[in-house]
Design a protein around this motif. Sequence first.
Motif, PDB file in Angstrom:
ATOM      1  N   ARG A  17      29.274 -48.120  -2.236  1.00 24.90           N
ATOM      2  CA  ARG A  17      28.549 -48.453  -1.018  1.00 24.90           C
ATOM      3  C   ARG A  17      29.456 -49.136   0.000  1.00 24.90           C
ATOM      4  NH1 ARG A  17      24.121 -52.123  -2.692  1.00 24.90           N
ATOM      5  NH2 ARG A  17      23.339 -50.284  -3.788  1.00 24.90           N
ATOM      6  N   ARG A  18      30.399 -49.932  -0.486  1.00 24.72           N
ATOM      7  CA  ARG A  18      31.232 -50.739   0.408  1.00 24.72           C
ATOM      8  C   ARG A  18      32.568 -50.084   0.764  1.00 24.72           C
ATOM      9  NH1 ARG A  18      30.318 -56.724  -2.415  1.00 24.72           N
ATOM     10  NH2 ARG A  18      28.093 -56.886  -1.901  1.00 24.72           N
ATOM     11  N   ARG A  19      33.091 -49.257  -0.140  1.00 23.44           N
ATOM     12  CA  ARG A  19      34.469 -48.779   0.033  1.00 23.44           C
ATOM     13  C   ARG A  19      34.595 -47.285   0.289  1.00 23.44           C
ATOM     14  NH1 ARG A  19      37.802 -51.596   1.720  1.00 23.44           N
ATOM     15  NH2 ARG A  19      39.581 -51.090   0.398  1.00 23.44           N
ATOM     16  N   ILE A  20      33.521 -46.506   0.044  1.00 20.63           N
ATOM     17  CA  ILE A  20      33.580 -45.056   0.204  1.00 20.63           C
ATOM     18  C   ILE A  20      32.478 -44.612   1.157  1.00 20.63           C
ATOM     19  CG2 ILE A  20      33.572 -42.817  -0.934  1.00 20.63           C
ATOM     20  CD1 ILE A  20      35.799 -44.509  -1.987  1.00 20.63           C
ATOM     21  N   GLY A  21      32.845 -43.781   2.137  1.00 21.98           N
ATOM     22  CA  GLY A  21      31.858 -43.160   3.011  1.00 21.98           C
ATOM     23  C   GLY A  21      31.733 -41.684   2.653  1.00 21.98           C
ATOM     24  N   PHE A  22      30.505 -41.210   2.456  1.00 25.25           N
ATOM     25  CA  PHE A  22      30.286 -39.824   2.036  1.00 25.25           C
ATOM     26  C   PHE A  22      29.659 -39.010   3.165  1.00 25.25           C
ATOM     27  CE2 PHE A  22      30.163 -42.227  -1.941  1.00 25.25           C
ATOM     28  CZ  PHE A  22      30.998 -41.479  -2.756  1.00 25.25           C
ATOM     29  N   VAL A  23      30.158 -37.785   3.331  1.00 26.84           N
ATOM     30  CA  VAL A  23      29.559 -36.817   4.254  1.00 26.84           C
ATOM     31  C   VAL A  23      29.348 -35.526   3.469  1.00 26.84           C
ATOM     32  CG1 VAL A  23      29.784 -35.525   6.413  1.00 26.84           C
ATOM     33  CG2 VAL A  23      30.755 -37.828   6.235  1.00 26.84           C
ATOM     34  N   PHE A  24      28.090 -35.083   3.389  1.00 20.73           N
ATOM     35  CA  PHE A  24      27.772 -33.912   2.583  1.00 20.73           C
ATOM     36  C   PHE A  24      27.341 -32.736   3.462  1.00 20.73           C
ATOM     37  CE2 PHE A  24      26.931 -37.539  -0.250  1.00 20.73           C
ATOM     38  CZ  PHE A  24      27.729 -37.199  -1.320  1.00 20.73           C
ATOM     39  N   GLN A  25      27.420 -31.547   2.879  1.00 20.84           N
ATOM     40  CA  GLN A  25      27.017 -30.329   3.585  1.00 20.84           C
ATOM     41  C   GLN A  25      25.556 -30.405   4.033  1.00 20.84           C
ATOM     42  OE1 GLN A  25      27.876 -26.764   1.391  1.00 20.84           O
ATOM     43  NE2 GLN A  25      26.418 -25.512   2.524  1.00 20.84           N
ATOM     44  N   ALA A  26      24.712 -31.006   3.200  1.00 19.50           N
ATOM     45  CA  ALA A  26      23.270 -31.025   3.466  1.00 19.50           C
ATOM     46  C   ALA A  26      22.823 -32.231   4.305  1.00 19.50           C
ATOM     47  CB  ALA A  26      22.502 -31.003   2.151  1.00 19.50           C
ATOM     48  N   TYR A  27      23.777 -32.990   4.846  1.00 23.40           N
ATOM     49  CA  TYR A  27      23.538 -34.154   5.718  1.00 23.40           C
ATOM     50  C   TYR A  27      22.967 -35.348   4.964  1.00 23.40           C
ATOM     51  CZ  TYR A  27      23.360 -30.015   8.780  1.00 23.40           C
ATOM     52  OH  TYR A  27      23.590 -28.808   9.365  1.00 23.40           O
ATOM     53  N   ASN A  28      21.911 -35.109   4.140  1.00 22.05           N
ATOM     54  CA  ASN A  28      21.299 -36.182   3.328  1.00 22.05           C
ATOM     55  C   ASN A  28      20.785 -37.342   4.169  1.00 22.05           C
ATOM     56  OD1 ASN A  28      21.990 -34.595   1.193  1.00 22.05           O
ATOM     57  ND2 ASN A  28      23.321 -36.068   0.188  1.00 22.05           N
ATOM     58  N   LEU A  29      20.216 -37.035   5.332  1.00 20.86           N
ATOM     59  CA  LEU A  29      19.584 -38.076   6.148  1.00 20.86           C
ATOM     60  C   LEU A  29      18.169 -38.342   5.623  1.00 20.86           C
ATOM     61  CD1 LEU A  29      20.664 -36.883   9.714  1.00 20.86           C
ATOM     62  CD2 LEU A  29      21.851 -38.468   8.175  1.00 20.86           C
TER      63      LEU A  29
ATOM     64  N   LEU B 240      16.822 -32.998  15.581  1.00 19.34           N
ATOM     65  CA  LEU B 240      18.227 -32.810  15.923  1.00 19.34           C
ATOM     66  C   LEU B 240      18.715 -31.441  15.469  1.00 19.34           C
ATOM     67  CD1 LEU B 240      19.671 -36.223  14.652  1.00 19.34           C
ATOM     68  CD2 LEU B 240      18.807 -35.697  16.937  1.00 19.34           C
ATOM     69  N   SER B 241      19.752 -30.952  16.122  1.00 19.77           N
ATOM     70  CA  SER B 241      20.434 -29.748  15.663  1.00 19.77           C
ATOM     71  C   SER B 241      21.269 -30.086  14.431  1.00 19.77           C
ATOM     72  CB  SER B 241      21.349 -29.204  16.756  1.00 19.77           C
ATOM     73  OG  SER B 241      22.438 -30.102  16.983  1.00 19.77           O
ATOM     74  N   GLY B 242      21.762 -29.049  13.758  1.00 17.57           N
ATOM     75  CA  GLY B 242      22.596 -29.281  12.592  1.00 17.57           C
ATOM     76  C   GLY B 242      23.844 -30.072  12.932  1.00 17.57           C
ATOM     77  N   GLY B 243      24.474 -29.739  14.050  1.00 21.51           N
ATOM     78  CA  GLY B 243      25.672 -30.456  14.464  1.00 21.51           C
ATOM     79  C   GLY B 243      25.397 -31.920  14.749  1.00 21.51           C
ATOM     80  N   GLN B 244      24.249 -32.194  15.372  1.00 21.55           N
ATOM     81  CA  GLN B 244      23.877 -33.584  15.664  1.00 21.55           C
ATOM     82  C   GLN B 244      23.587 -34.347  14.370  1.00 21.55           C
ATOM     83  OE1 GLN B 244      20.630 -32.635  18.286  1.00 21.55           O
ATOM     84  NE2 GLN B 244      21.842 -32.981  20.145  1.00 21.55           N
ATOM     85  N   GLN B 245      22.923 -33.690  13.409  1.00 22.58           N
ATOM     86  CA  GLN B 245      22.650 -34.345  12.129  1.00 22.58           C
ATOM     87  C   GLN B 245      23.950 -34.695  11.398  1.00 22.58           C
ATOM     88  OE1 GLN B 245      19.251 -33.003   9.645  1.00 22.58           O
ATOM     89  NE2 GLN B 245      18.995 -31.390  11.172  1.00 22.58           N
ATOM     90  N   GLN B 246      24.936 -33.795  11.493  1.00 16.39           N
ATOM     91  CA  GLN B 246      26.195 -34.081  10.816  1.00 16.39           C
ATOM     92  C   GLN B 246      26.951 -35.220  11.508  1.00 16.39           C
ATOM     93  OE1 GLN B 246      27.146 -34.204   7.973  1.00 16.39           O
ATOM     94  NE2 GLN B 246      27.856 -32.147   7.408  1.00 16.39           N
TER      95      GLN B 246
END
Length: 222
Positions: free
Chosen positions: A84-96, A142-148
Motif C-alpha cells: 500500500r505504501r511502496r508500490i503503485g499498481f495500474v491494471f488493464q481493468a482499471y479497478n476503480l 468516463l471514457s476508458g482513457g480517462q479511467q486509466q
Amino acid sequence: MTVLQTQNLHKVYGAGDTEVRALDGVDLAVESDEFVAVVGTSGSGKSTLLHMLGGLDRPTSGKVYVDGGDIFSLGDDALTIFRRRRIGFVFQAYNLVPVLSVYENIVLPIELDGGSVDKPYVSEIIHTLGLENKLASLPNQLSGGQQQRVAIARALVAKPAIMLADEPTGNLDSRTSQDVLALMKVTGEKFGQTIVMITHNEEVAQLAHRIVRIEDGRIVHS
C-alpha cells in the motif's frame, strides 16, 4: 541505484505431470527512475513476474528486493502495508471503485492507510493528468482513457517507490494508448517513479527506457 531486484526467482504451479514453471530462475535489476517494459507472449510468465515484484503472490523460491530489503521476509499483514505504501499498481481493468467519485478513487489508498492527503501534491498529479474537470464524476461517466488516467493518479498519490503496470493499455484503442502511456511516462519522470510495465505490444514497449523479454519463464534479453 538499484531499487528493485530479483534473484533466482521461481514460481511453480502443480506437480509431476501437471507441473508448470511460470518463472524459472529470473534475475532482474531495475534502477531508480527507470521505465522498463517486460515483453512476452501469453503464458510467458510476465504477469506472474509482475505479481512477484509487487508482493501480490509469493514465489516458490528466490528473492525480491525493494530498496535492498527482501519483501518476502515480511509476514502477510506487513506485506499488505508495504504494498500500500511502496508500490503503485495500474491494471488493464482499471479497478476503480464504481460508487466513488474520481477524487475519492484517487485518494483511496491514502485513506485506507489512515494517512493525511498531501493536497498540493495530489492537485499537481490531477493537473498533470488533466483530470481537473472530472473530479466529481463516477467511473462509469468516463471514457476508458480517462479511467486509466485516474488509475495512474491513484497509483501515484502514496508516493510509492515503484509503479507496476499490467497491460495498462490493453482495453484502449491505439491513439488513446499512446496518450495514456505518454502521460504515464511524464508523470513517472516528474514525480520520480520507477516504472515496470508488462505488455505484449511491441509498439507500446518502445516508449520505455529499456525492454526486457521473457519466454517460458526465463528472461532472454534485458
